[in-house]
Write a protein that holds these residues in place. Structure first.
Motif, mmCIF file in Angstrom:
data_model
loop_
_atom_site.group_PDB
_atom_site.id
_atom_site.type_symbol
_atom_site.label_atom_id
_atom_site.label_comp_id
_atom_site.label_asym_id
_atom_site.label_seq_id
_atom_site.Cartn_x
_atom_site.Cartn_y
_atom_site.Cartn_z
ATOM 1 N N TYR A 1 0.839 -1.204 0.000
ATOM 2 C CA TYR A 1 0.000 0.000 0.000
ATOM 3 C C TYR A 1 0.870 1.248 0.000
ATOM 4 O O TYR A 1 0.605 2.196 -0.745
ATOM 5 N N GLU B 1 -4.196 -5.440 -1.769
ATOM 6 C CA GLU B 1 -5.495 -6.035 -1.485
ATOM 7 C C GLU B 1 -5.393 -7.549 -1.388
ATOM 8 O O GLU B 1 -6.013 -8.173 -0.523
ATOM 9 N N SER C 1 -6.240 -9.576 1.972
ATOM 10 C CA SER C 1 -7.264 -10.627 1.933
ATOM 11 C C SER C 1 -6.735 -11.916 2.541
ATOM 12 O O SER C 1 -7.452 -12.618 3.266
ATOM 13 N N LEU D 1 -7.679 -2.420 4.504
ATOM 14 C CA LEU D 1 -8.606 -2.765 3.422
ATOM 15 C C LEU D 1 -9.496 -1.579 3.078
ATOM 16 O O LEU D 1 -9.786 -1.309 1.902
ATOM 17 N N VAL E 1 -7.455 0.789 0.961
ATOM 18 C CA VAL E 1 -7.324 0.310 -0.417
ATOM 19 C C VAL E 1 -8.614 0.558 -1.192
ATOM 20 O O VAL E 1 -8.590 1.023 -2.341
ATOM 21 N N CYS E 2 -9.767 0.264 -0.574
ATOM 22 C CA CYS E 2 -11.048 0.485 -1.257
ATOM 23 C C CYS E 2 -11.288 1.973 -1.514
ATOM 24 O O CYS E 2 -11.844 2.351 -2.552
#
Length: 981
Positions: free
Chosen positions: A904, A913, A917, A933, A936-937
């Protein structure tokens, strides 16, 4: 081949003879360039002989056919070293025409040449070489005066040996050291070239030739030189400055220079000496550019036999800074025989050269500036850990020559032996008298004088894994995810894949239901009970994050259906089209969902619970990892999950008991050990640990019962007998303790340790710190003079576990002195510095640990902490690679989270990601995973997922203020991500 200081008693001395043959001379010309008569003299410390006079024709070629020999004592390391550094010197001399009435014929030198014999130490049996004859009066002058390109004079020399000087086997484990001394800078103000023309300056360092023989290496005769021309900085020379042979007695002109060896530029920050930090740079630049200096620019080679290499490592480990003596000698008194050296030498100083970097893996070269201090004998003896001084002021050339030489000459069989040493033995200091201060050498301190020294080894003292091997390993460790590969399939295959995923998810949901409510009979349940259980299950799935995981599992199959069944791969132009498509897709997916469920379930088939994706070993690993990060709450949860998985596992209860001791919950530890013994009464470690808990609770009679029972269960168990002996010792039962220790030693079969050290290591892992301290105390009492590295490492670990980091650091440094090649010591020092908040020091020790050929114990913890340090220092690329190595060996939520954070920060959002995950699968309650997360989204403009991830992060207790602030900042920047605004 022996490498001691002589042949063993009763054995014949092993020798070898070096034959030197002068075949012919080429391109010789006299002073006037005409045909002349000349001869050659050969020297090796002393004269070996002279050739016959020979007339040299116009072509400059003549055949001498002269032979000389050097006999070498192969059992004498000094003789071997002399072959390494001393040069064979050739004088070519012209015989001038005899003048009338002259009684003796006159001669004039044509030039000099040198021959290096060190290649014979590499297993060669001989060689042929053209020795160039250097002169300022023949070919060079002719070329300068006439412009003609005259060929350089040379001698064709052939060298052979009767026996190899060093066998190939010995040479393979020997080493070759080169000592280079450049200059002394920042001289005292009274030292100027004008008033020091009658003095030479010497720099002497002692080096081992074997475990019993040392040699004093003298850099030669240095001289004061004025400051260089402006814009000439020695640290970055603008012209080639050739180096000189340190053993240059009798050499003149260009022959003193070493071919293809010159003074190289250097960067202060890359040095290993006293003045490499930025604060000293301006001082050094001024001293090296604008002031006079004493210059040697010399090079001395030393051949290190195997025992010398071992001795060198041991001495550096004990005394990391080595003394180099600096002193001034008078040229006028140098030729007087028998005169006391005290009248010939002055300004006796000493520089401490840091050789510790030579013990780093793979290091073969060090260079740096060492400050010069006044020579004080008591200080030298203390720092070198010697009881008597081995005097080096006289240098190496004052000693007797170690090889015998022979040759042929007109009427002369051999030269006289080398001159005797004129230096008298130093007087012994009077006991109780205060050592006089070296006032004369205080000028070094006042002027901040320093000497630049370089030491180069042919092979590193400590081997290092090559970078190519490390790179290949890293490439192997980077996992390849199958989800990154694009698979093309038809509509039927896409629907079948959707059915399969539906069935898998349905099985997982059913497993959650049965774990929560058990296997129930739905026909006897009321609707209210069924609805309540449904709501409770949905709530648990959402709050635990499993709903998100199930959705991720279905996502890929739904995408395939959209592409293959509905042929949609591009964005919709109108919103109405989007709503219409979603409606059709929803109906189709619901229909296929029912088909998928019906394929795998029936009311008559009771499905067995699915196994947990995490097995017992994985949970233990995750718990140990959490302990390493001092996240004891998470570690406890993993131990509890193991017990929930199988409450009949004795090892699960035992591990949970040891963890309870770690966190100081003695009563909980006792309960766990009892549960373990209830399942297996012969569990030897549980017997011992429950006995230790009883000792902590002062129930000594119960403890004795369990300790004695352990020796009955396994009579040959060394640990059981040692613990019993330690217990008896605390109860003042000396006879019982002696008996138990004797029994323990009977069953102990390690030569490199003791029953106390081995037991302390095991008990330390089990967090039984009180008995660890007792075991180490017994080791200290039993062998106070032979304490090894293992003792100091265990003592350091004990203090580290108790939070006493200062004491731990002191003991681990003692351990590294005893054995600098053991990576465990440097790893432990890294852990101590890491816990103390010294990130850079910890990083250096971790990097050093991982560079050893022999892997350190618990490499996983080293990689985790080193990677976290890289993250702190914003070295994200290095952090990513280190976390990937940890993932490859022992994947966990922490390792994949580290990869995700690194990616990231590097802007690699897709890889981030994937890594996050993976982390979420292994632990879906980690708040940092959900937080990143969400980031990232947010970065990839996925509103719904960003909001869900953020919600889960808060729900599972995200408390990282910096991470929360970063999420809030990006949410405001993109305008979504928090459903609350």
């Amino acid at each position: 081949m022996a490498d001691k200081g002589g042949a063993p008693a009763g054995e014949e001395k092993r020798t070898s003879t070096i034959q030197i043959k002068i075949i012919q001379a080429k391109n010789l010309r006299g002073v006037k360039g005409d045909a002349v008569t000349a001869y050659a003299r050969v020297e090796f410390g002393k004269t070996l002989g002279e050739t016959n006079k020979a007339e040299i024709g116009p072509d400059g070629i003549t055949k001498f056919n002269f032979n000389a020999s050097i006999e070498v004592n192969l059992d004498d390391p000094s003789a071997i070293d002399e072959i390494c550094h001393r040069l064979v010197l050739f004088h070519v001399i012209e015989v001038l025409p005899k003048e009338k009435k002259a009684r003796e014929e006159k001669t004039a030198p044509i030039g000099q040449g040198v021959l290096d014999l060190s290649s014979l130490l590499k297993g060669e049996n001989g060689f042929t070489q053209a020795v160039v004859i250097h002169s300022g009066t023949t070919a060079e002058n002719v070329a300068a005066n006439t412009g003609q390109n005259i060929l350089q004079p040379e001698l064709q020399v052939e060298v052979t040996v009767t026996n190899p000087l060093v066998s190939a086997e010995v040479y393979g484990v020997s080493n070759h050291m080169t000592i280079r001394v450049d200059s002394v800078y920042s001289l005292p103000e009274t030292w100027q070239p004008s008033n020091n023309a009658t003095h030479n300056f010497n720099a002497v360092m002692t080096v081992p030739l074997s475990d019993t023989v040392d040699v004093s290496v003298n850099a030669g005769a240095g001289s004061i030189r004025p400051a260089p021309e402006k814009n000439m900085d020695i640290s970055s020379p603008q012209k080639v400055i050739p180096r000189r042979f340190a053993s240059s007695n009798g050499l003149t002109g260009a022959v003193v220079h070493i071919p293809s060896s010159s003074v190289e530029g250097y960067v202060y920050e890359e040095e290993d000496g006293d003045l490499r930090v930025k604060e000293h740079h301006s001082f050094r630049k001024e001293s090296e550019a604008d002031k006079a200096r004493v210059t040697w620019n010399s090079e001395r080679n030393v051949f290190l036999l195997p025992s010398a290499t071992e001795t060198l490592q041991e001495r550096i480990a004990k005394c990391r800074a080595w003394p180099m003596e600096i002193f001034r000698s008078s040229l006028s008194s140098g030729a007087k025989k028998g005169k006391d050296d005290d009248t010939a030498t002055s300004c006796h100083g000493i520089a401490w050269v840091n050789l510790a970097p030579l013990l780093y893996p793979g290091v073969t070269r060090i260079k740096g500036a060492a400050l010069i201090h006044p020579y004080i004998e008591s200080e030298v003896l203390e720092r070198t850990k010697k009881t008597t001084r081995s005097g080096t002021v006289s240098g190496e050339d004052s000693g007797q020559q170690r090889v015998s030489s022979g040759g042929s000459r007109r009427g002369v069989s051999s030269a006289k032996k080398g001159a005797k040493d004129s230096k008298k033995a130093a007087k012994e200091p009077v006991e109780g008298a205060e050592e006089p201060k070296n006032q004369e050498a205080q000028i070094y301190t006042e002027a901040r004088s320093y000497v630049v020294v370089e030491i180069v080894l042919e092979k590193p003292l400590v081997s290092k894994r090559p970078p190519e091997q490390l790179a290949a390993k890293v490439a192997e460790y980077i996992p390849k995810r199958s989800s990154l590969t694009k698979h093309h399939c038809g509509a039927d295959e896409a629907v079948s894949e959707y059915h399969k995923q539906i069935g898998d998810v349905a099985n997982l949901v059913l497993n959650e239901y049965r774990q929560k409510f058990g296997v129930s009979n739905e026909s006897t349940e009321s609707d209210e009970v069924s609805d309540e259980r449904k709501r409770s299950l949905i709530y648990d799935l959402n709050s635990s994050g499993k709903y998100f995981a199930f959705k991720e599992q279905l996502k890929q199959s739904v995408v395939k259906v959209v592409r293959e069944k509905f042929f949609k791969t591009s964005a919709f132009q109108k919103e109405e089209e989007l709503h219409q498509f979603l409606s059709e897709l929803y109906v189709f997916l619901i229909e296929q969902m029912h088909k998928g469920v019906s394929q795998v379930f029936s009311l008559q088939n009771n499905a067995a619970p699915l196994p947990s994706p995490l097995d017992q070993n994985s949970l233990v690993h995750f718990a140990k990892e959490a302990e390493l990060n001092q996240n004891y709450e998470l570690a406890a949860r993993y131990y509890q999950e193991r017990l929930a998985m199988d409450q009949n596992s004795s090892s699960s209860w035992f591990d949970y008991g040891c963890f309870s001791l770690l966190v100081g919950n003695v009563s909980k530890a006792g309960e766990c050990f009892r549960e373990c013994l209830g399942l297996d009464q012969n569990y030897i470690l549980a017997l011992l640990m429950y006995g230790i808990v009883c000792v902590m609770e002062e129930r000594y009679d119960v403890a004795e019962t369990f300790f004695e029972d352990s020796t009955c269960v396994q009579p040959d168990n060394c640990l059981a007998w040692t613990v019993l002996g330690l217990f008896y010792d605390t109860r003042d039962n000396d006879i019982g303790a002696e008996m138990a220790f004797l029994e323990a030693n009977k069953h102990f079969n390690r030569d490199d340790s003791s029953i106390f050290l081995a037991s302390a290591a095991t008990l330390l892992e089990l967090h039984a710190y009180s008995l660890v301290e007792s075991a180490l105390s017994h080791e200290l009492l039993s062998s106070p003079k032979t304490l090894n590295q293992e003792y100091y490492l265990l003592l350091a670990k004990l203090h580290m576990a108790k939070g006493e980091l200062t004491e731990a650091e002191s003991y681990v440094k003692q351990a590294t002195v005893l054995n600098h090649t053991n990576p465990a010591g440097w790893a432990l020092l890294g852990h101590i510095l890491y816990l103390g908040g010294e990130s850079k020091g910890a990083r250096d020790n971790y990097e050093r640990t991982l560079s050893y050929e022999t892997p350190a114990p618990d490499t996983h913890s080293i990689r985790l902490r080193l990677a976290s340090i890289y993250l702190q220092l914003q070295q994200y690329g290095a952090a990513k690679q280190m976390f990937l190595l940890a993932c490859r060996d022992s994947p966990s939520c922490i390792t994949w989270l580290g990869v995700g954070i690194s990616c990231y920060r590097l802007g690699e959002l897709s890889e981030a990601e994937q890594a996050l995950s993976e982390a979420n699968i292994l632990n879906n309650t980690d708040p940092e995973v959900w937080g990143y997360l969400s980031l990232v989204c947010l970065k990839t403009s996925r509103k719904l997922e960003a909001e869900q991830s953020y919600k889960y992060a808060l729900r599972v207790g995200l408390k990282d203020v910096d991470l929360l602030g970063e999420i809030k900042s990006i949410q405001k920047e993109v305008g979504f991500g928090d459903a609350g605004f």
